[in-house]
Each structure stands twice: as C-alpha cells, then as structure tokens.
Enzyme design. Structure first.
Site, PDB file in Angstrom:
ATOM      1  N   LYS A 107      56.064  66.125 -26.759  1.00  0.00           N
ATOM      2  CA  LYS A 107      55.866  64.821 -27.429  1.00  0.00           C
ATOM      3  C   LYS A 107      57.179  64.141 -27.764  1.00  0.00           C
ATOM      4  CE  LYS A 107      55.352  68.236 -30.703  1.00  0.00           C
ATOM      5  NZ  LYS A 107      54.626  69.489 -30.688  1.00  0.00           N
ATOM      6  N   VAL A 134      49.716  65.936 -27.756  1.00  0.00           N
ATOM      7  CA  VAL A 134      49.123  65.412 -28.997  1.00  0.00           C
ATOM      8  C   VAL A 134      47.978  66.321 -29.423  1.00  0.00           C
ATOM      9  CG1 VAL A 134      48.002  63.455 -30.121  1.00  0.00           C
ATOM     10  CG2 VAL A 134      49.672  63.053 -28.297  1.00  0.00           C
ATOM     11  N   GLY A 136      47.636  69.471 -29.678  1.00  0.00           N
ATOM     12  CA  GLY A 136      47.486  70.753 -28.978  1.00  0.00           C
ATOM     13  C   GLY A 136      46.207  70.900 -28.166  1.00  0.00           C
ATOM     14  N   GLU A 192      58.958  75.729 -39.186  1.00  0.00           N
ATOM     15  CA  GLU A 192      60.271  76.084 -38.634  1.00  0.00           C
ATOM     16  C   GLU A 192      61.253  76.340 -39.783  1.00  0.00           C
ATOM     17  OE1 GLU A 192      60.943  76.035 -35.341  1.00  0.00           O
ATOM     18  OE2 GLU A 192      58.995  75.281 -34.727  1.00  0.00           O
ATOM     19  N   LYS A 207      53.615  61.863 -31.995  1.00  0.00           N
ATOM     20  CA  LYS A 207      52.263  61.971 -31.428  1.00  0.00           C
ATOM     21  C   LYS A 207      51.509  60.649 -31.600  1.00  0.00           C
ATOM     22  CE  LYS A 207      52.230  66.888 -32.516  1.00  0.00           C
ATOM     23  NZ  LYS A 207      51.916  67.836 -33.598  1.00  0.00           N
TER      24      LYS A 207
HETATM   25  P1  NAP Z   1      59.425  77.751 -27.438  1.00  0.00           P
HETATM   26  O1  NAP Z   1      58.545  78.891 -27.825  1.00  0.00           O
HETATM   27  O2  NAP Z   1      60.663  77.503 -28.198  1.00  0.00           O
HETATM   28  O3  NAP Z   1      59.775  77.926 -25.898  1.00  0.00           O
HETATM   29  C1  NAP Z   1      60.695  77.107 -25.237  1.00  0.00           C
HETATM   30  C2  NAP Z   1      60.975  77.722 -23.891  1.00  0.00           C
HETATM   31  O4  NAP Z   1      61.865  76.875 -23.187  1.00  0.00           O
HETATM   32  C3  NAP Z   1      61.632  79.099 -23.972  1.00  0.00           C
HETATM   33  O5  NAP Z   1      61.128  79.949 -22.984  1.00  0.00           O
HETATM   34  C4  NAP Z   1      63.107  78.798 -23.703  1.00  0.00           C
HETATM   35  O6  NAP Z   1      63.792  79.868 -23.062  1.00  0.00           O
HETATM   36  C5  NAP Z   1      62.987  77.627 -22.748  1.00  0.00           C
HETATM   37  N1  NAP Z   1      64.145  76.762 -22.810  1.00  0.00           N
HETATM   38  C6  NAP Z   1      64.645  76.104 -23.875  1.00  0.00           C
HETATM   39  N2  NAP Z   1      65.766  75.441 -23.540  1.00  0.00           N
HETATM   40  C7  NAP Z   1      65.971  75.695 -22.241  1.00  0.00           C
HETATM   41  C8  NAP Z   1      66.975  75.332 -21.330  1.00  0.00           C
HETATM   42  N3  NAP Z   1      68.018  74.569 -21.712  1.00  0.00           N
HETATM   43  N4  NAP Z   1      66.888  75.778 -20.063  1.00  0.00           N
HETATM   44  C9  NAP Z   1      65.871  76.569 -19.678  1.00  0.00           C
HETATM   45  N5  NAP Z   1      64.876  76.958 -20.500  1.00  0.00           N
HETATM   46  C10 NAP Z   1      64.937  76.527 -21.761  1.00  0.00           C
HETATM   47  O7  NAP Z   1      58.619  76.362 -27.462  1.00  0.00           O
HETATM   48  P2  NAP Z   1      57.041  76.167 -27.365  1.00  0.00           P
HETATM   49  O8  NAP Z   1      56.471  76.305 -28.729  1.00  0.00           O
HETATM   50  O9  NAP Z   1      56.476  76.970 -26.262  1.00  0.00           O
HETATM   51  O10 NAP Z   1      56.963  74.605 -27.030  1.00  0.00           O
HETATM   52  C11 NAP Z   1      57.159  74.122 -25.713  1.00  0.00           C
HETATM   53  C12 NAP Z   1      56.758  72.642 -25.673  1.00  0.00           C
HETATM   54  O11 NAP Z   1      55.390  72.534 -26.017  1.00  0.00           O
HETATM   55  C13 NAP Z   1      57.519  71.763 -26.658  1.00  0.00           C
HETATM   56  O12 NAP Z   1      57.711  70.493 -26.092  1.00  0.00           O
HETATM   57  C14 NAP Z   1      56.563  71.657 -27.828  1.00  0.00           C
HETATM   58  O13 NAP Z   1      56.753  70.476 -28.583  1.00  0.00           O
HETATM   59  C15 NAP Z   1      55.253  71.632 -27.095  1.00  0.00           C
HETATM   60  N6  NAP Z   1      54.111  72.057 -27.912  1.00  0.00           N
HETATM   61  C16 NAP Z   1      54.137  73.273 -28.519  1.00  0.00           C
HETATM   62  C17 NAP Z   1      53.044  73.675 -29.273  1.00  0.00           C
HETATM   63  C18 NAP Z   1      53.016  75.033 -29.935  1.00  0.00           C
HETATM   64  O14 NAP Z   1      52.031  75.353 -30.591  1.00  0.00           O
HETATM   65  N7  NAP Z   1      54.030  75.855 -29.803  1.00  0.00           N
HETATM   66  C19 NAP Z   1      51.931  72.811 -29.436  1.00  0.00           C
HETATM   67  C20 NAP Z   1      51.939  71.572 -28.773  1.00  0.00           C
HETATM   68  C21 NAP Z   1      53.033  71.207 -28.011  1.00  0.00           C
HETATM   69  P3  NAP Z   1      64.003  81.295 -23.789  1.00  0.00           P
HETATM   70  O15 NAP Z   1      62.639  81.855 -24.014  1.00  0.00           O
HETATM   71  O16 NAP Z   1      64.775  82.090 -22.800  1.00  0.00           O
HETATM   72  O17 NAP Z   1      64.738  80.996 -25.046  1.00  0.00           O
END
Ligand code: NAP
Length: 439
Positions: A107, A134, A136, A192, A207
């Site tokens: 987002k 938006v 989830g 966080e 969102k």
């Molecule tokens: P996360 O757990 O922090 O995972 C991020 C992933 O991206 C990790 O695997 C990280 O690698 C990788 N990454 C970060 N920077 C990178 C880079 N420069 N080069 C290559 N890989 C990179 O985040 P997440 O919670 O899964 O969220 C991912 C997306 O989904 C975000 O845009 C978030 O806003 C969206 N989202 C998340 C949720 C939720 O519930 N978590 C809900 C809705 C939307 P490493 O693992 O090696 O560090």
C-alpha cells in the site's frame, strides 16, 4: 488445461512465505479453479540463508529483485517486499516495462506511485492487482472493482489498521492507557517497534487513498487528506463514549461532498449499534454506502495466511485471463480529488473540556456554542473531586471535565466556539474533539 503460469516472488517474509505455502498446499485444486497450474519459478529476499520453513523446490533464487522482475522465465511478478521506494518501485516498474503482470500487497508503494504505475500497466495492457494492499484478507478491491459497478458510491469508510483497533478495543474494555496498550501490542507482535506509521494514521491513509480512487474515480492522492492518529485518546474518552452509546474507532473516511471528495483519517465516535462498532481487536472492516447497496465487509486485515489469500486470488485472476484496469477506469479518466476542506466538514462532535470550576463557566460555554449555532444533544459534567468554589484561586482552577455531544454542525463552528472559550479563560489544557460518524 492451459500452460503453467510461472510466477516470481520478491519478498519471502510474513506474506511471501505464506503465499509459497498456500500455493503448494492448494496445488491441483488451485490449478482446477484457476484453469491452469500456478508454479513459483523464481524468488528473492534479502537473505538467502534464512530458514523460512518453506519448500522452494526447483524455484531459482535471483539476488536482485529487478532482475527477477524481468526474468524471461516468469509471467507474473509478485512484489511482497514493501516500502514506497526501491527496490519495490524499481522492480514493479521493470516488471511492467518487460511485459509482466504484477501483483503487490504494497500500500505504501501504491499510495505514493499508484497512478503512475497504473499508467504504465495500462500502456502495456497488463494487470496490476493489489487486493492484499487494503484490509488484508477482505476482498474489498474486487468488491469495488467488480461487484458494485452498478452503484454510485457516496461514502466508503473503514477500520483499516488492526494495530489501532486492537489498542482502542483494549483501552475500552480494560480502561487502560494508550501507552500500556501499545506496549502490550508490541510484545504480542501486533505493533512494530516504531509504531508511528500505524498509530499516527499514515497506514490507514495509504489504504484509504486506494479505496477513494476506486470508489470515486479519482487520482490516488494522500496529500489533501486530513490525518489524525489515536495517541490523544484517553481512557475517559472511551468511558464517556460507552456511557453515551458510542464506540471509538480509528476510521479512514472518503465521502462525496458538495466541495468534492473529502478524505480524512481520525478517531471517530460510531453509534454502538452500527456494524462497524462491533468490529474489535485486530479485525478490519470496510463499509460502503451506495445508492443501490449498503454493505459492511469484516475480516482479518493482516497476517500471513489472510494476506496471502488475497495475493493468490489476484494471481488466479491473471491465470484465468481476467483483467480490470487497476483503478477501474483508464487513468486518463481519473479526476483530481477535490480538496474538501475539513473546516467545511459537517457532522456531530464529541467535545471534552477541562474547565475551571467557578460559577458562570457552564453559561459561558453554552453561550459560545449558541453564538456559533451549535446545538447540543447532551452535556455531561463530571466532578473529579469535592465540589469547590468560593474565592480560593487554587480551588477555582481545579479541572472538571465537561463533555458535550453536538448535533450536526461544521468543523469551523466548533473551532470558533472553542477559540472563544479559550479567550474567555474557562478552559484548562487542550479540548479533546472527536468527530461522530453517522452509520
Ligand atoms: P516482511 O515480513 O518484513 O517481509 C519482507 C520480505 O521482503 C522479506 O523476505 C525480506 O527479506 C524481503 N526484502 C526486504 N527488502 C528487500 C530488498 N531490498 N531486497 C530483497 N528482498 C527484500 O513483510 P510482510 O509483512 O511480509 O509484508 C510484505 C508486504 O505486504 C508489504 O508491502 C506489506 O505492507 C504488505 N502487507 C503485509 C501484511 C501483513 O499482515 N504482514 C498485510 C497486508 C499487506 P528477508 O526475509 O531476507 O529479510
């Protein structure tokens, strides 16, 4: 059955790892539903060595997300790294430039660059899907893009941040302070380490900007939005809300007004009986008011599996050849969102004042409200200690909370009345002002 749809996933964190797991688990059933097998053929993340508890099989590891995005072996680029800048932005742009369909949950990226990315997707006739960005696991993008096309939407609003809803729910149920709830949320992994993005309303704003564009055909824009978070909410506000028949929620609201489309994020009093008032804890909700249909969607706004469910639905749409413009209409048809000034906002207000406890104060408050044509639905006065009065200046300055619930008025009138009360010297500290949203 058609050929395999080959996907490349950048980001194997909470969401990315769940996407890999769910695709493997659904396997043949997903292929049957989507009309063709879906295979993860290439992946990337920051660390190659991290144990993610997932089976990557024959998927190739490509260190550079931009290289992955343009890999000739993939059909769809799935961006799950996060962040408004690079590498997410560069990788999505590169994927579109090289003819790959894109799915993202990001987002922050879309709020900052959504219109430009939609333009690039459109120029190449490619899908840019973002159901997970938006609320989830709640299928609200599809609802707006497809299911409600027969409607003129008047208002879309929702609880779009689970962290804030968790904090407000616990504050209301247990009467504890914001800081203590936040610390608990951090301990439980709902917030966080740096909670600014969530509790100050920015995540909700990102969102909301996407919902606004889909609902009202406007360019994605957070700049004209009024954004307030939940840090100023005190247990007394939640207690008063309960006594007066309301719940307090952090809402993102986009509404059609005479001045244009109003977009705002702020803590809100919602009537206790409204569907959205029943949505507690980390759950999200989106309510849509339209001419033909009013509905409220409720569900998990975050979490690996819930978010992966939305990502996979977007991938399955691409597998089926189902294509919709990212923001429904071609980008050239999107209009600039009017900057409906908050001063013109009309609605009811909850106002909590700390006032000096001396004769004439109540009359002064009432007259300032009347001068600004503000009618009061209720006034509640609480004394924090023994009744004071007389000529003792210390006693005269002791704060006594007064709570006002107004009938519909304008933000400008409320601000004028409060300014006048301040000049009268009847207020102690800053008044608490919370907008009431009709349901
Ligand atoms: P996360 O757990 O922090 O995972 C991020 C992933 O991206 C990790 O695997 C990280 O690698 C990788 N990454 C970060 N920077 C990178 C880079 N420069 N080069 C290559 N890989 C990179 O985040 P997440 O919670 O899964 O969220 C991912 C997306 O989904 C975000 O845009 C978030 O806003 C969206 N989202 C998340 C949720 C939720 O519930 N978590 C809900 C809705 C939307 P490493 O693992 O090696 O560090």
């Amino acid at each position: 059955m058609q050929d395999v749809l080959k996907i490349g996933i950048a980001g194997l964190g909470t969401v990315g790892a769940s996407v890999v797991r769910l695709i493997a688990k659904r396997d043949n059933r997903l292929a049957e539903a989507a009309g063709r097998p879906i295979r993860v053929t290439a992946v990337t993340a920051r660390s190659r060595r991290k144990d993610r508890g997932i089976e990557l099989g024959s998927a190739r590891w490509i260190d550079d997300p931009v290289q992955l995005a343009t890999d000739p072996e993939i059909d769809v680029f799935v961006e799950l790294m996060g962040g408004a800048g690079d590498p997410a932005k560069a990788a999505v742009e590169a994927a579109l430039a090289s003819g790959k369909a894109v799915v993202t949950a990001n987002k922050a990226l879309l709020a900052a660059h959504g219109t430009a990315l939609a333009r690039k997707a459109e120029a190449k006739g490619l899908p840019l899907n973002f159901e997970a960005a938006v609320a989830g696991g709640i299928p609200v993008i599809k609802t707006l893009r497809e299911s409600l096309l027969g409607n003129t939407i008047e208002r879309v609003y929702g609880i779009l941040n689970g962290t804030c809803n968790y904090i407000l729910t616990r504050m209301a149920e247990e009467g504890i302070a914001f800081e203590d709830c936040l610390a608990d949320a951090q301990r439980l992994g709902y917030a966080e380490a740096d909670p600014t993005f969530d509790v100050d309303g920015y995540d909700t704003a990102h969102k909301l900007s996407l919902l606004t564009s889909l609902a009202f055909g406007t360019l994605v824009d957070t700049k004209g939005m009024s954004i307030e978070g939940i840090r100023s909410i005190k247990p007394v506000d939640l207690k008063m809300a309960d006594e007066l028949g309301y719940r307090v929620k952090l809402l993102g609201v986009a509404a059609r007004t005479a001045d244009g489309v109003e977009q705002r994020v702020h803590p809100t009093f919602v009537p206790r009986e409204a569907a959205i008032a029943q949505v507690n804890g980390v759950l999200n909700a989106v309510a849509i008011d339209a001419d033909a249909v009013n509905l409220t969607l409720v569900g998990p706004g975050a979490g690996g599996n819930a978010t992966a469910s939305a990502v996979i639905a977007d991938i399955a749409d691409i597998a089926r050849g189902h294509r919709t413009a990212p923001f429904i209409r071609p980008v050239a048809m999107l209009t600039k969102a009017g900057r409906a000034p908050l001063a013109h906002h009309e609605g009811g207000y909850y106002i909590r004042l700390e006032v000096v406890d001396r004769p004439g104060t109540a009359a002064r408050i009432a007259s300032r409200m009347a001068q600004n044509n503000i009618s009061l639905e209720s006034i509640v006065q609480r004394r924090s200690g023994p009744v004071r009065g007389g000529t003792d200046p210390a006693a005269a300055a002791a704060p006594a909370p007064v709570v006002l619930i107004t009938y519909a008025t304008t933000e400008a009138a409320v601000r004028r009345a409060l300014k006048a009360m301040e000049a009268d010297g009847v207020l102690i500290g800053r008044p608490q002002v919370i907008r009431i949203e009709r349901s």
